[in-house]
Design a protein around this motif. Structure first.
Motif, mmCIF file in Angstrom:
data_model
loop_
_atom_site.group_PDB
_atom_site.id
_atom_site.type_symbol
_atom_site.label_atom_id
_atom_site.label_comp_id
_atom_site.label_asym_id
_atom_site.label_seq_id
_atom_site.Cartn_x
_atom_site.Cartn_y
_atom_site.Cartn_z
ATOM 1 N N ILE A 1 98.621 43.392 75.049
ATOM 2 C CA ILE A 1 100.001 43.311 74.582
ATOM 3 C C ILE A 1 100.591 41.973 75.027
ATOM 4 O O ILE A 1 100.526 41.617 76.217
ATOM 5 N N ASN A 2 101.130 41.239 74.077
ATOM 6 C CA ASN A 2 101.716 39.943 74.378
ATOM 7 C C ASN A 2 103.017 40.096 75.173
ATOM 8 O O ASN A 2 103.596 41.183 75.251
ATOM 9 N N ASP A 3 103.462 39.004 75.769
ATOM 10 C CA ASP A 3 104.678 39.035 76.595
ATOM 11 C C ASP A 3 105.900 39.501 75.818
ATOM 12 O O ASP A 3 106.824 40.095 76.387
ATOM 13 N N ASP A 4 105.919 39.262 74.501
ATOM 14 C CA ASP A 4 107.067 39.680 73.690
ATOM 15 C C ASP A 4 106.936 41.105 73.173
ATOM 16 O O ASP A 4 107.765 41.571 72.385
ATOM 17 N N GLY A 5 105.887 41.820 73.610
ATOM 18 C CA GLY A 5 105.690 43.204 73.199
ATOM 19 C C GLY A 5 104.862 43.384 71.958
ATOM 20 O O GLY A 5 104.532 44.522 71.580
ATOM 21 N N SER A 6 104.494 42.301 71.291
ATOM 22 C CA SER A 6 103.679 42.406 70.087
ATOM 23 C C SER A 6 102.224 42.660 70.446
ATOM 24 O O SER A 6 101.788 42.458 71.572
ATOM 25 N N THR A 7 101.456 43.103 69.466
ATOM 26 C CA THR A 7 100.047 43.412 69.672
ATOM 27 C C THR A 7 99.231 42.130 69.779
ATOM 28 O O THR A 7 99.356 41.239 68.922
ATOM 29 N N GLY A 8 98.398 42.038 70.824
ATOM 30 C CA GLY A 8 97.597 40.842 71.059
ATOM 31 C C GLY A 8 96.159 41.001 70.626
ATOM 32 O O GLY A 8 95.852 41.736 69.677
ATOM 33 N N ASN A 9 95.259 40.340 71.327
ATOM 34 C CA ASN A 9 93.847 40.345 70.965
ATOM 35 C C ASN A 9 93.210 41.712 71.193
ATOM 36 O O ASN A 9 93.613 42.473 72.077
ATOM 37 N N GLU A 10 92.180 42.000 70.406
ATOM 38 C CA GLU A 10 91.485 43.277 70.502
ATOM 39 C C GLU A 10 90.527 43.284 71.689
ATOM 40 O O GLU A 10 89.881 42.270 71.991
ATOM 41 N N LEU A 11 90.409 44.430 72.363
ATOM 42 C CA LEU A 11 89.475 44.599 73.470
ATOM 43 C C LEU A 11 88.111 45.004 72.931
ATOM 44 O O LEU A 11 87.984 45.534 71.814
ATOM 45 N N THR A 12 87.081 44.774 73.726
ATOM 46 C CA THR A 12 85.717 45.166 73.361
ATOM 47 C C THR A 12 85.528 46.651 73.640
ATOM 48 O O THR A 12 85.721 47.114 74.770
ATOM 49 N N MET A 13 85.132 47.411 72.617
ATOM 50 C CA MET A 13 85.052 48.871 72.733
ATOM 51 C C MET A 13 83.619 49.313 72.995
ATOM 52 O O MET A 13 82.966 49.946 72.163
ATOM 53 N N THR A 14 83.092 48.979 74.188
ATOM 54 C CA THR A 14 81.743 49.396 74.570
ATOM 55 C C THR A 14 81.740 49.809 76.038
ATOM 56 O O THR A 14 82.642 49.457 76.798
ATOM 57 N N ASP A 15 80.716 50.553 76.418
ATOM 58 C CA ASP A 15 80.521 50.838 77.833
ATOM 59 C C ASP A 15 80.344 49.536 78.608
ATOM 60 O O ASP A 15 79.737 48.572 78.113
#
Length: 519
Positions: free
Chosen positions: A139-153
């Motif tokens: 989540i960016n500082d302004d509350g907007s959606t930021g970069n996607e996380l890696t969805m793996t173990d």
């Protein structure tokens, strides 16, 4: 399984004038009729023709996606059939009946049809198995959606202590409950029935798993996704903030919730002070027995009072003079001056009554109009599964333009459902509200919680609708009340809308907290 029970009464008469003509009456049931005929793939529904006077019948099931148990084709002439459906979708099952005479088409019919042949269509819904796809974002500082996380173990997506991530999902199979869990999150579990995205905060240093469960209660199914070492919380150089002051242990202990974990070795009770302002105007400065870090939640300090207790009508303030207190990542705590305790431990006394305070167990008819006449019947309402603060239901209400409302709460015998109150005691009477549409607010609009007998007609609004009232989110409204006499009273919920547009909202989770007062 469809269970059919037939009772036959036989009497003997010598009077040949008595008619024994069988009535022709259509009655069709299914084993899932109370659940919208909705099943899982591979599931079955029993269909029963309980009609009287049937000369012939033909059931017809959709080809290729279903079959009739015990039949070679997709039709049957039996009075009870079992249909098995293999493919997700919405399908029509038809029943053609020919009766021996003119037929009453349903149980409420008083005049028979002139035709002896009737067609009936039953809609069957076969849901997909619940399957999900989940994603997470910074989540960016302004509350907007930021970069996607890696969805793996073992991805160990790094996040700075006290920051949030945004969790989202898409799903087939119409799940009705979503649960996100992480032992390192705050809160550790988030449950929702409709929100497709939620934000979870991470304050505890270390690597943490993430679990997602999407489920539906009927037809039952669930999808679980678990990721090991999904998040890695790293130290922050940002200032630590005090996010909440609350009653941690009943009347004796204050909780201080910080934005991230505090180092137990840096805690010194001598750097803290407490001031209690009583309702009578006195100020008490109690001694502090201890200040410790909570063993289960490292971002919470527990401030235990010595030889003094707190009451709901007190204003409790806590201060901190900078000393050694610091986070686990060595960031020093800053000055706290008179932070007010806002969350007392309270018990909803309605939970011990027959009041359906969360609208989960009653029907629309249990919340009747009280017949004040005039504007007071100018509203519409229903118990709804569309939105809920807790549980699965809430009450949806629309105030008509320049309308009003007065409703009570009654059992199926039309008797008021009551709750026991005490005179001379302060109570907090509240409700959770979700506004769907405020309309054009230019005049008075409100709800007031009344009771009967002994109504206090001078009680204030609870809630007041204005142009600044939150829309599209749940919020809590309450008022402190006293009852004139001890005994059983019942709810009267009254509303006003002095505006030209409809006012649309939900209410849920009625509360009645008995407040403690300093003697």
């Amino acid at each position: 399984m469809l269970i059919l029970t037939t009772t036959i009464a036989v009497s003997c008469f010598e009077d040949d004038s008595i008619s024994t003509t069988e009535p022709n009456h259509r009655v069709i049931v299914t084993s899932e009729m109370n659940f919208d005929n909705t099943i899982n793939p591979g599931g079955h529904i029993d269909f029963g023709d309980l009609s009287q006077g049937v000369q012939s019948r033909t059931w017809t099931f959709p080809e290729n996606v279903s079959r009739i148990s015990g039949e070679d084709g997709n039709t049957s002439t039996k009075n009870v059939v079992k249909g098995i459906f293999n493919t997700p979708g919405v399908y029509n099952v038809t029943l053609n009946q020919t009766f021996k005479g003119d037929v009453y088409p349903n149980e409420n019919s008083t005049v028979p049809n002139t035709t002896r042949e009737l067609d009936t269509t039953i809609v069957v819904t076969v849901l997909d198995w619940v399957e999900s796809n989940i994603k997470a974002y910074y989540i960016n500082d302004d509350g907007s959606t930021g970069n996607e996380l890696t969805m793996t173990d073992n991805a160990e997506n790094e996040i700075t202590a006290s920051e949030f991530i945004r969790l989202t999902y898409t799903a087939v199979g119409a799940p009705d409950e979503i649960v996100w869990s992480s032992a390192g999150g705050k809160p550790t579990s988030i449950t929702t029935s409709e929100e497709t995205e939620v934000d979870m905060r991470f304050s505890k240093l270390g690597s943490w798993d993430l679990q997602y469960i999407a489920s539906r209660s009927r037809p039952g199914d669930a999808d679980t996704i678990s990721l090991k070492n999904f998040i890695k919380v790293i130290p922050s150089t940002e200032p630590v903030t005090l996010d909440r002051v609350f009653e941690k242990e009943y009347q004796t202990t204050i909780g201080l919730e910080f934005s991230r974990e505090m180092n137990p070795e840096t805690v010194n009770k001598n750097n803290f002070s407490v001031a209690i302002e009583t309702a009578g105007g006195a100020v008490i400065n109690p001694e502090i027995a201890s200040v410790t870090v909570d063993a289960n939640e490292g971002n919470i300090l527990q401030v235990e009072l010595a030889n003094e207790i707190m009451y709901n009508d007190d204003v409790v303030k806590i201060s901190y003079t900078p000393g050694t207190l610091a986070t686990m990542d060595a960031v020093a705590a800053t000055t706290i001056t008179g932070a007010v305790l806002t969350d007392f431990i309270k018990t909803n006394v309605l939970e011990e009554t027959d009041i359906d305070y969360s609208f989960e167990t009653t029907e629309d008819s249990n919340w009747p109009y009280l017949w004040w006449g005039g504007r007071w019947g100018e509203y519409d309402y229903n118990l709804s599964f569309d939105r809920a603060h807790t549980g699965s239901k809430s009450m949806y209400i629309e105030f008509r333009p320049n309308g009003g409302m007065i409703m009570g709460h009654r059992n199926n015998d039309n008797e008021d459902i009551t709750f026991l109150v005490e005179s001379g005691v302060n109570y907090e009477m509240g409700v959770w509200v979700y506004i769907e549409d405020l309309g054009n607010i230019t005049g008075e609009a409100n709800i007031r919680m009344y009771w009967n007998p002994g109504t206090n007609w001078g009680i204030g609004d609870n809630v007041t609708f204005t142009t600044t009232t939150p829309v599209g989110q749940w919020f809590y409204s309450s008022a402190v009340v006293q009852f004139a006499a001890s005994g059983d009273v019942s709810y009267m919920i009254r509303g006003v809308n002095d505006n030209t547009d409809r006012l649309k909202f939900y209410i849920d989770d009625l509360t009645l907290f008995k407040l403690t007062s300093r003697p």
